[in-house]
Structure formats: structure tokens, C-alpha cells
Write an enzyme that holds these catalytic residues in place. Sequence first.
Site, PDB file in Angstrom:
ATOM      1  N   HIS A 197       3.645   7.097   0.478  1.00 49.29           N
ATOM      2  CA  HIS A 197       3.838   5.751  -0.082  1.00 49.29           C
ATOM      3  C   HIS A 197       5.324   5.422  -0.015  1.00 49.29           C
ATOM      4  O   HIS A 197       6.183   6.305  -0.103  1.00 49.29           O
ATOM      5  CB  HIS A 197       3.327   5.695  -1.526  1.00 49.29           C
ATOM      6  CG  HIS A 197       3.299   4.288  -2.052  1.00 49.29           C
ATOM      7  ND1 HIS A 197       4.415   3.663  -2.562  1.00 49.29           N
ATOM      8  CD2 HIS A 197       2.292   3.371  -2.095  1.00 49.29           C
ATOM      9  CE1 HIS A 197       4.097   2.426  -2.909  1.00 49.29           C
ATOM     10  NE2 HIS A 197       2.814   2.223  -2.636  1.00 49.29           N
TER      11      HIS A 197
ATOM     12  N   GLU B 203       2.703  -1.395   4.567  1.00 43.13           N
ATOM     13  CA  GLU B 203       3.295  -2.057   3.390  1.00 43.13           C
ATOM     14  C   GLU B 203       4.790  -2.277   3.612  1.00 43.13           C
ATOM     15  O   GLU B 203       5.565  -1.317   3.528  1.00 43.13           O
ATOM     16  CB  GLU B 203       3.135  -1.189   2.140  1.00 43.13           C
ATOM     17  CG  GLU B 203       1.730  -0.965   1.676  1.00 43.13           C
ATOM     18  CD  GLU B 203       1.686  -0.550   0.207  1.00 43.13           C
ATOM     19  OE1 GLU B 203       0.846  -1.103  -0.512  1.00 43.13           O
ATOM     20  OE2 GLU B 203       2.477   0.300  -0.227  1.00 43.13           O
TER      21      GLU B 203
END
Length: 219
Positions: A91, A139
Site C-alpha cells: 500500500h 492508487e
Amino acid sequence: MKSVLLINLKAYEECIGVGALKIAEIAESLANDKVEIILATQPTDIRTLSENNSIPVFAQHVDPVTYGSRTGHILPEAVKNAGAVGTLINHSERQINIETIEKTIARCKEIGLRTVVCTATPEMAKEIAVFKPDYIAIEPPELIGGDISVSKAKPEIIRNSVKNVADVNDTPVLCGAGVKNCEDVEKAIDLGASGILVASGVVKSSNVKEAILDLLAGF
Ligand code: G3P
């Protein structure tokens, strides 16, 4: 294959312990056949959620370590034992290098943990696809936590990631960052995404149920 709505609880104060459970209960009440709702939670909340709720629970990170004399690492077997069925990897807020991404995917495959590998660029998405994770999530970090969604602000990032990954194999591509409503989801799906990752749009909403319902309406 079902579309995915992955709600990342991050380390938000609202989502620790009882707070995580409340969101899980709301998500469970909205579960349907079309969209798989997944919660990515703190490691300490995995067991509580998985034992009290039917929503699939993911870890937010694991390390590519094995049983033994190691301290402070997150062992994939430990999160699986606690009830997690998968994990986020790399992430934007917990980045690792490409070698570690490869090793972590391999370790998770060994024990049957599903993998969602995050990245910021279509180029990296292509490199990661070679390792065959279950999903790749795109992202752009600058949009994370903001009010403008990736699908509106950077549609080309989704389009190019979907294309780059499809050049390698059929790994489904998710996207996230700033996703807030049904229109953001609709656009992402139109651009070829198989689902979305969301955090603040749900966690910080004054009405979590309405927020999730609205996102589900976009699929
Ligand atoms: O993992 C999802 C996340 O990074 C997106 O966060 O707050 O922009 O929905 P947010």
C-alpha cells in the site's frame, strides 16, 4: 467473478476494535451477490472481525517471513490463523521494494492468502502482474484521502493500468484514492476496473451505511 469493494480501515481511530466491528456489521448487512465487500483491518482486529462477522477480512500488510525466531514482523500464517483470507501488499502508506513484493506474493500463495498489490503507476502495474497476484490496485498517492477521485482526476492511470496488465495476463485491476460516491465507482468500472479501494469515503462519513450503499450503487 464478483466485483470488489475493498474498505481499508487503515489506522483511523473510528476503526479500531469496536469501531471496526461496527463497520463490519454494516457491511455484512449490505452484502450481495454482485459485489464482494472486503475489510482490510489492523492485525489486532482480524480475529474479532473474522469470528463475529461473515465479511472477508484482509490484513493491511504481511512480511515474507516464515515461522521461527523473528520479532516484529507480520507472519502470513499468523494473520491466516486469526481468520484473514488475504492481505494488501505495498500500500502507498506501507511501501516495500519490488523484490519484497515478489517474495510476499509467493509466501501468500504458499498458504492460500489472497493478495491485492497496490501501486501508483501503470508501469509498475505491468511489472507486478508478472508475479500473478489476485488483484493489482492502482492508487495515485496524491489523491489518497482527498475529495477528487482517481476516476475523475486521472482516468488515464486506470485505463493504462488495465491495458498494461492485460498485456501480461488476466489479473483484475482495482483502483482507489478519493473515491466517494456511486459516480466515482461507475467511472472506474467504465474504465475497466474490477472494483475499488476506499477508506475515508466510508470511514469518515457521517452515515457509513449510506456511504457504502451509494458506492454499491455504482457497480
Ligand atoms: O486503500 C485505499 C486508500 O488508500 C484510499 O484512501 O481515503 O482516498 O479512500 P481514500
